[in-house]
Design a protein around this motif. Structure first.
Motif, PDB file in Angstrom:
ATOM      1  N   GLN A   1      46.689  36.997  73.696  1.00 57.70           N
ATOM      2  CA  GLN A   1      48.111  38.419  73.057  1.00 57.70           C
ATOM      3  C   GLN A   1      48.286  37.604  72.216  1.00 57.70           C
ATOM      4  O   GLN A   1      49.503  38.181  71.703  1.00 57.70           O
ATOM      5  N   LEU A   2      48.925  36.394  71.717  1.00 60.16           N
ATOM      6  CA  LEU A   2      49.017  35.877  71.113  1.00 60.16           C
ATOM      7  C   LEU A   2      47.967  35.619  69.206  1.00 60.16           C
ATOM      8  O   LEU A   2      48.499  34.842  69.011  1.00 60.16           O
ATOM      9  N   ARG A   3      47.296  35.936  70.215  1.00 57.98           N
ATOM     10  CA  ARG A   3      46.431  36.213  68.030  1.00 57.98           C
ATOM     11  C   ARG A   3      46.876  36.897  67.827  1.00 57.98           C
ATOM     12  O   ARG A   3      47.656  38.036  67.997  1.00 57.98           O
ATOM     13  N   LEU A   4      46.830  37.235  66.522  1.00 59.35           N
ATOM     14  CA  LEU A   4      47.665  38.020  65.324  1.00 59.35           C
ATOM     15  C   LEU A   4      46.795  38.959  64.803  1.00 59.35           C
ATOM     16  O   LEU A   4      45.525  38.805  64.689  1.00 59.35           O
ATOM     17  N   VAL A   5      47.080  40.060  64.535  1.00 55.29           N
ATOM     18  CA  VAL A   5      46.371  41.359  64.738  1.00 55.29           C
ATOM     19  C   VAL A   5      45.218  41.778  63.374  1.00 55.29           C
ATOM     20  O   VAL A   5      43.628  41.678  63.555  1.00 55.29           O
ATOM     21  N   GLN A   6      45.160  40.879  62.544  1.00 55.40           N
ATOM     22  CA  GLN A   6      44.731  40.291  61.245  1.00 55.40           C
ATOM     23  C   GLN A   6      44.175  39.642  61.755  1.00 55.40           C
ATOM     24  O   GLN A   6      42.348  39.754  60.937  1.00 55.40           O
ATOM     25  N   GLU A   7      43.672  39.092  62.370  1.00 61.34           N
ATOM     26  CA  GLU A   7      42.275  37.731  62.745  1.00 61.34           C
ATOM     27  C   GLU A   7      40.977  38.726  63.587  1.00 61.34           C
ATOM     28  O   GLU A   7      40.378  38.330  63.644  1.00 61.34           O
TER      29      GLU A   7
ATOM     30  N   ALA B   1      50.407  45.282  69.373  1.00 63.69           N
ATOM     31  CA  ALA B   1      49.477  46.468  68.832  1.00 63.69           C
ATOM     32  C   ALA B   1      49.353  46.783  69.846  1.00 63.69           C
ATOM     33  O   ALA B   1      48.842  48.717  69.888  1.00 63.69           O
ATOM     34  N   MET B   2      48.749  46.360  71.008  1.00 63.65           N
ATOM     35  CA  MET B   2      48.188  46.853  72.435  1.00 63.65           C
ATOM     36  C   MET B   2      49.151  48.084  72.387  1.00 63.65           C
ATOM     37  O   MET B   2      48.730  49.324  73.320  1.00 63.65           O
ATOM     38  N   GLU B   3      50.694  47.568  72.795  1.00 61.16           N
ATOM     39  CA  GLU B   3      51.352  48.493  72.985  1.00 61.16           C
ATOM     40  C   GLU B   3      51.805  49.757  71.996  1.00 61.16           C
ATOM     41  O   GLU B   3      52.176  50.532  73.014  1.00 61.16           O
ATOM     42  N   PHE B   4      51.849  48.822  70.968  1.00 60.72           N
ATOM     43  CA  PHE B   4      52.079  50.333  69.752  1.00 60.72           C
ATOM     44  C   PHE B   4      50.975  51.275  69.831  1.00 60.72           C
ATOM     45  O   PHE B   4      51.389  52.707  70.681  1.00 60.72           O
ATOM     46  N   MET B   5      49.242  51.078  70.351  1.00 59.45           N
ATOM     47  CA  MET B   5      48.818  52.052  70.582  1.00 59.45           C
ATOM     48  C   MET B   5      49.022  52.348  71.573  1.00 59.45           C
ATOM     49  O   MET B   5      48.552  53.929  71.953  1.00 59.45           O
ATOM     50  N   GLN B   6      48.867  52.199  72.689  1.00 60.02           N
ATOM     51  CA  GLN B   6      49.421  52.967  74.434  1.00 60.02           C
ATOM     52  C   GLN B   6      50.944  54.012  74.239  1.00 60.02           C
ATOM     53  O   GLN B   6      50.406  54.757  74.559  1.00 60.02           O
ATOM     54  N   ASP B   7      51.248  53.175  74.099  1.00 61.41           N
ATOM     55  CA  ASP B   7      52.891  54.316  73.245  1.00 61.41           C
ATOM     56  C   ASP B   7      52.550  55.091  72.770  1.00 61.41           C
ATOM     57  O   ASP B   7      53.063  56.251  72.604  1.00 61.41           O
ATOM     58  N   HIS B   8      52.229  55.500  71.394  1.00 62.40           N
ATOM     59  CA  HIS B   8      51.736  56.261  70.005  1.00 62.40           C
ATOM     60  C   HIS B   8      50.273  57.095  71.050  1.00 62.40           C
ATOM     61  O   HIS B   8      49.738  57.687  69.850  1.00 62.40           O
ATOM     62  N   LYS B   9      49.790  56.854  72.248  1.00 58.53           N
ATOM     63  CA  LYS B   9      48.012  57.266  71.595  1.00 58.53           C
ATOM     64  C   LYS B   9      46.930  57.192  71.013  1.00 58.53           C
ATOM     65  O   LYS B   9      46.681  58.521  70.060  1.00 58.53           O
ATOM     66  N   VAL B  10      47.282  56.463  70.409  1.00 54.34           N
ATOM     67  CA  VAL B  10      46.281  55.940  69.068  1.00 54.34           C
ATOM     68  C   VAL B  10      45.181  55.361  69.583  1.00 54.34           C
ATOM     69  O   VAL B  10      45.793  54.235  70.462  1.00 54.34           O
ATOM     70  N   THR B  11      44.323  55.468  69.055  1.00 51.29           N
ATOM     71  CA  THR B  11      42.823  54.136  69.093  1.00 51.29           C
ATOM     72  C   THR B  11      42.332  53.616  68.217  1.00 51.29           C
ATOM     73  O   THR B  11      41.935  51.962  68.541  1.00 51.29           O
ATOM     74  N   VAL B  12      43.263  54.013  67.082  1.00 51.84           N
ATOM     75  CA  VAL B  12      42.626  52.991  65.310  1.00 51.84           C
ATOM     76  C   VAL B  12      44.490  52.749  65.099  1.00 51.84           C
ATOM     77  O   VAL B  12      44.597  54.048  64.405  1.00 51.84           O
ATOM     78  N   LEU B  13      44.386  52.019  63.937  1.00 52.36           N
ATOM     79  CA  LEU B  13      45.683  51.665  63.373  1.00 52.36           C
ATOM     80  C   LEU B  13      45.500  51.055  62.163  1.00 52.36           C
ATOM     81  O   LEU B  13      43.673  50.195  62.103  1.00 52.36           O
ATOM     82  N   PHE B  14      45.344  51.308  60.815  1.00 53.33           N
ATOM     83  CA  PHE B  14      45.261  51.066  59.483  1.00 53.33           C
ATOM     84  C   PHE B  14      46.438  49.738  59.627  1.00 53.33           C
ATOM     85  O   PHE B  14      46.466  50.002  60.122  1.00 53.33           O
ATOM     86  N   LEU B  15      46.112  48.481  58.452  1.00 57.18           N
ATOM     87  CA  LEU B  15      47.046  47.191  58.556  1.00 57.18           C
ATOM     88  C   LEU B  15      46.939  47.191  56.763  1.00 57.18           C
ATOM     89  O   LEU B  15      46.237  47.930  56.312  1.00 57.18           O
TER      90      LEU B  15
ATOM     91  N   HIS C   1      39.028  48.504  70.852  1.00 61.03           N
ATOM     92  CA  HIS C   1      38.288  48.349  71.782  1.00 61.03           C
ATOM     93  C   HIS C   1      38.122  46.882  70.951  1.00 61.03           C
ATOM     94  O   HIS C   1      37.824  45.804  71.855  1.00 61.03           O
ATOM     95  N   ASP C   2      38.659  46.751  69.944  1.00 55.11           N
ATOM     96  CA  ASP C   2      38.450  45.279  68.921  1.00 55.11           C
ATOM     97  C   ASP C   2      39.744  44.506  70.078  1.00 55.11           C
ATOM     98  O   ASP C   2      39.234  43.038  69.948  1.00 55.11           O
ATOM     99  N   LEU C   3      40.363  44.674  70.334  1.00 54.21           N
ATOM    100  CA  LEU C   3      41.427  44.243  71.594  1.00 54.21           C
ATOM    101  C   LEU C   3      41.005  43.977  72.510  1.00 54.21           C
ATOM    102  O   LEU C   3      41.188  43.069  73.850  1.00 54.21           O
TER     103      LEU C   3
END
Length: 238
Positions: free
Chosen positions: A113-119, A202-216, A230-232
């Motif tokens: 959970q403490l890893r960064l999205v970019q990792e 990021a996981m919380e953001f995806m769940q709140d907005h009902k999306v499965t993919v995000l661009f960085l 799925h990466d998470l």
């Protein structure tokens, strides 16, 4: 034998409900001999432990939950609560951050959970991207080839200005769909995320907005990676 590791630069926190625990006698003797400061947590201000401590945290003498008044139940919970309070106070005083926690606790679910999205994100070569003006036929090919179920659309400066998802394809299904330019089909102002965000956020953001993919995206809004839910999940963030 391991007492030799403790020096005057350390501090001993000793717990005893009565303050007369025989097993602590050697530790007190060692502490006094080598000037190691002692913090005690007990319920008897006049006990040997409390009187020989630099700081004595005296707890109220409450009855044990044990029906016989013998097993350390209520007393154990009180000492646990004081220990947690001390730990959090020290954490705040030292400015211990989530990044510090990640450094010293890298394993398990908490570490994930403490890893960064970019990792966890996929890099530039794996991103499904097209520029404005390209036909939808190329978007469908790009979406199928990269396997994320989405295509990012960039403007002339390279900024991400929209995305095309499976849902967009269904909403614009018509005979001339494949000939239309991508900007006519894309959803504008897509939800994006920065690479230095925690994976748990990021996981919380995806769940709140009902999306499965995000661009960085970077500071200029240009895409620098793509993250699938799925990466998470594979990383243990859930």
């Amino acid at each position: 034998g391991d007492l030799g590791m403790i020096t005057a630069q350390d501090a001993l926190v000793l717990l005893s409900w009565s303050g007369e625990t025989a097993e602590l006698a050697n530790m007190l003797t060692y502490a006094k001999r080598f000037k190691v400061p002692v913090v005690s947590i007990c319920s008897n201000r006049e006990s040997t432990l409390a009187r020989n401590s630099e700081i004595a945290l005296v707890l109220p003498k409450v009855p044990e939950a044990c029906p016989h008044g013998l097993a350390p139940t209520t007393s154990a919970m009180l000492q646990l609560a004081v220990g947690d309070a001390l730990a959090i106070a020290l954490l705040e005083r030292r400015g211990f951050s989530a990044e510090d926690f990640k450094t010293f606790h890298p394993g398990g679910k908490l570490g994930a959970q403490l890893r960064l999205v970019q990792e966890l994100a996929h890099g530039t070569g794996q991103m499904p991207l097209l520029s404005v003006g390209r036909p939808m036929s190329e978007a469908v090919i790009e979406m199928s080839a990269k396997g994320f179920g989405v295509v990012g659309i960039t403007d002339e400066s390279g900024k991400l200005i929209g995305v095309i998802t499976d849902g967009d394809l269904r909403r614009h299904m018509a005979g001339d769909l494949l000939a239309q330019p991508v900007q006519e089909v894309m959803s504008r102002n897509p939800r994006v995320i920065k690479g230095d965000v925690l994976a748990s956020a990021a996981m919380e953001f995806m769940q709140d907005h009902k999306v499965t993919v995000l661009f960085l995206v970077d500071e200029a809004g240009a895409p620098v990676g793509i993250l699938h839910i799925h990466d998470l999940l594979r990383a243990g963030v859930a």
